[in-house]
Write a protein that holds these residues in place. Structure first.
Motif, short mmCIF file in Angstrom:
data_model
loop_
_atom_site.label_atom_id
_atom_site.label_comp_id
_atom_site.label_asym_id
_atom_site.label_seq_id
_atom_site.Cartn_x
_atom_site.Cartn_y
_atom_site.Cartn_z
N ARG A 245 -4.99 7.21 -0.68
CA ARG A 245 -4.57 5.88 -0.24
C ARG A 245 -4.72 4.92 -1.41
O ARG A 245 -5.82 4.73 -1.94
CB ARG A 245 -5.41 5.38 0.94
CG ARG A 245 -5.17 6.17 2.22
CD ARG A 245 -6.01 5.63 3.36
NE ARG A 245 -5.57 4.31 3.79
CZ ARG A 245 -4.63 4.11 4.72
NH1 ARG A 245 -4.03 5.15 5.28
NH2 ARG A 245 -4.30 2.88 5.08
N ASP B 217 -6.85 -4.02 4.18
CA ASP B 217 -7.23 -2.61 4.01
C ASP B 217 -7.15 -2.27 2.53
O ASP B 217 -6.15 -1.77 2.02
CB ASP B 217 -6.27 -1.74 4.83
CG ASP B 217 -6.65 -0.27 4.80
OD1 ASP B 217 -7.66 0.08 4.18
OD2 ASP B 217 -5.90 0.53 5.39
N ASP B 218 -8.23 -2.57 1.81
CA ASP B 218 -8.18 -2.54 0.35
C ASP B 218 -9.00 -1.41 -0.28
O ASP B 218 -9.24 -1.42 -1.49
CB ASP B 218 -8.63 -3.88 -0.23
CG ASP B 218 -10.04 -4.26 0.20
OD1 ASP B 218 -10.68 -3.48 0.94
OD2 ASP B 218 -10.50 -5.36 -0.20
N GLN C 71 2.73 0.04 4.62
CA GLN C 71 2.32 0.11 6.03
C GLN C 71 0.84 -0.20 6.21
O GLN C 71 0.27 0.11 7.26
CB GLN C 71 2.69 1.48 6.60
CG GLN C 71 4.20 1.74 6.55
CD GLN C 71 4.59 3.09 7.06
OE1 GLN C 71 4.06 3.57 8.06
NE2 GLN C 71 5.56 3.72 6.40
N PHE C 72 0.20 -0.81 5.20
CA PHE C 72 -1.22 -1.11 5.28
C PHE C 72 -1.46 -2.51 5.85
O PHE C 72 -0.66 -3.42 5.65
CB PHE C 72 -1.85 -1.08 3.88
CG PHE C 72 -2.09 0.29 3.31
CD1 PHE C 72 -1.28 1.36 3.62
CD2 PHE C 72 -3.12 0.49 2.41
CE1 PHE C 72 -1.49 2.61 3.07
CE2 PHE C 72 -3.34 1.73 1.85
CZ PHE C 72 -2.53 2.79 2.18
N HIS C 73 -2.59 -2.67 6.52
CA HIS C 73 -3.10 -4.00 6.84
C HIS C 73 -3.44 -4.69 5.52
O HIS C 73 -3.93 -4.06 4.58
CB HIS C 73 -4.34 -3.87 7.72
CG HIS C 73 -4.85 -5.14 8.30
ND1 HIS C 73 -5.44 -6.12 7.53
CD2 HIS C 73 -4.83 -5.61 9.58
CE1 HIS C 73 -5.80 -7.14 8.31
NE2 HIS C 73 -5.43 -6.85 9.55
N HIS D 156 -9.04 8.42 7.53
CA HIS D 156 -9.11 6.97 7.34
C HIS D 156 -9.08 6.28 8.69
O HIS D 156 -8.45 6.76 9.63
CB HIS D 156 -7.93 6.49 6.49
CG HIS D 156 -8.02 5.04 6.11
ND1 HIS D 156 -7.31 4.06 6.78
CD2 HIS D 156 -8.73 4.40 5.16
CE1 HIS D 156 -7.58 2.89 6.23
NE2 HIS D 156 -8.44 3.07 5.25
N HIS E 190 -0.84 2.78 14.75
CA HIS E 190 -0.16 2.02 13.70
C HIS E 190 1.07 1.28 14.18
O HIS E 190 1.53 0.34 13.53
CB HIS E 190 0.20 2.92 12.53
CG HIS E 190 1.10 4.06 12.87
ND1 HIS E 190 0.88 4.93 13.91
CD2 HIS E 190 2.26 4.49 12.29
CE1 HIS E 190 1.82 5.83 13.96
NE2 HIS E 190 2.68 5.59 13.00
N GLY F 214 0.80 -1.22 0.00
CA GLY F 214 0.00 0.00 0.00
C GLY F 214 0.83 1.27 0.00
O GLY F 214 2.03 1.25 0.30
N LYS G 106 -1.40 10.29 12.86
CA LYS G 106 -1.73 8.87 12.74
C LYS G 106 -1.52 8.23 14.09
O LYS G 106 -0.48 8.45 14.74
CB LYS G 106 -0.86 8.20 11.68
CG LYS G 106 -1.24 6.73 11.43
CD LYS G 106 -0.36 6.10 10.36
CE LYS G 106 -0.64 6.67 9.00
NZ LYS G 106 -1.98 6.26 8.48
N PRO H 48 -4.32 1.03 -2.21
CA PRO H 48 -4.25 -0.17 -1.38
C PRO H 48 -3.18 -1.17 -1.82
O PRO H 48 -2.59 -1.02 -2.89
CB PRO H 48 -5.65 -0.77 -1.53
CG PRO H 48 -6.15 -0.26 -2.84
CD PRO H 48 -5.56 1.11 -2.99
N GLU I 45 0.35 5.60 0.98
CA GLU I 45 -0.43 6.72 1.51
C GLU I 45 0.29 8.01 1.14
O GLU I 45 1.50 8.12 1.32
CB GLU I 45 -0.54 6.60 3.03
CG GLU I 45 -1.28 7.74 3.70
CD GLU I 45 -1.29 7.60 5.21
OE1 GLU I 45 -1.95 8.41 5.85
OE2 GLU I 45 -0.64 6.67 5.75
#
Length: 221
Positions: A87, A115-116, A110-112, A142, A216, A63, A213, A89, A65
């Motif tokens: 963002r 998290d799409d 750094q995305f899960h 987000h 995270h 991902g 943020k 994904p 951001e």
């Protein structure tokens, strides 16, 4: 390459004092904030596109951001002026460029994994919401799996309650000067505070606008 890679430690960088580093692509330079890896890296950076520069097509395995700080950023999906939050994904791809030049705040990989969602917000027109104390306004950007991202606008002489960030906190000061009992942070300052850090933030006569943020750093367990 490891830069500010110990996430148990607080990191504070006034980015105005950093030099721009060349990227593999002509016309694109970076200021490193934190980084684990070389060209494929978990990274937070400022990225500068010179006018009429472009990056090769690439896929974001973890991902991407972006907050556009200056100028206009573009790809085959659209044009994004200063103030745009984006963002892209995991496993998305694009071919970015800038006709007039731009500066971006960028976080990579750094995305899960789930998290799409694609997110594109014009923060110059999006709605502000009242914060928890007088003088504070919040623009949510987000939220996913306990990780929240927002812009927070501080009126002059605003005082927030002392509080703890169990999942860590990251701040990029966009305007004004942000303060807490540990220091003063002018526009362009990046702050990463570890899990269970605490502070009592406030502003003085300048006020402040910050990107924030939280939560995270739990992902690094």
């Amino acid at each position: 390459m490891n830069i500010n890679s110990d996430f148990s430690q607080k990191a504070v960088i006034n980015t105005s004092g950093l030099v721009w580093n060349l990227s593999p692509v002509s016309g694109i330079e970076r200021k490193y904030l934190d980084r684990i890896g070389d060209e494929i890296a978990r990274a937070s950076s400022l990225v500068k596109y010179s006018p009429e520069s472009s990056f090769t097509e690439h896929t974001h395995g973890g991902g991407e951001e972006i907050l556009v700080l200056e100028g206009r950023f573009s790809d085959e999906h659209g044009d994004y002026p200063a103030g745009t939050y984006i963002r892209n994904p995991p496993n998305s791809k694009h071919t970015p460029y800038s006709k007039e030049g731009c500066i971006l705040f960028v976080k990579l990989r750094q995305f899960h994994a789930q998290d799409d969602s694609i997110v594109k917000i014009d923060t110059t027109t999006a709605k502000w919401h009242p914060g928890l104390v007088s003088g504070l306004s919040v623009m949510p950007l987000h939220e996913f799996d306990g990780v929240g991202t927002a812009l927070v606008r501080w009126a002059p002489n605003t005082i927030f309650n002392p509080h703890v960030h169990p999942g860590g906190e990251e701040i990029f000061v966009l305007k004004g000067v942000f303060h807490d009992e540990h220091g003063s942070y002018p526009a362009g300052t990046w702050i990463r505070s570890p899990r269970y850090s605490k502070h009592a933030p406030f502003t003085k006569s300048e006020g402040a606008l910050i990107y924030v943020k939280t939560g995270h750093l739990n992902n690094l367990l």
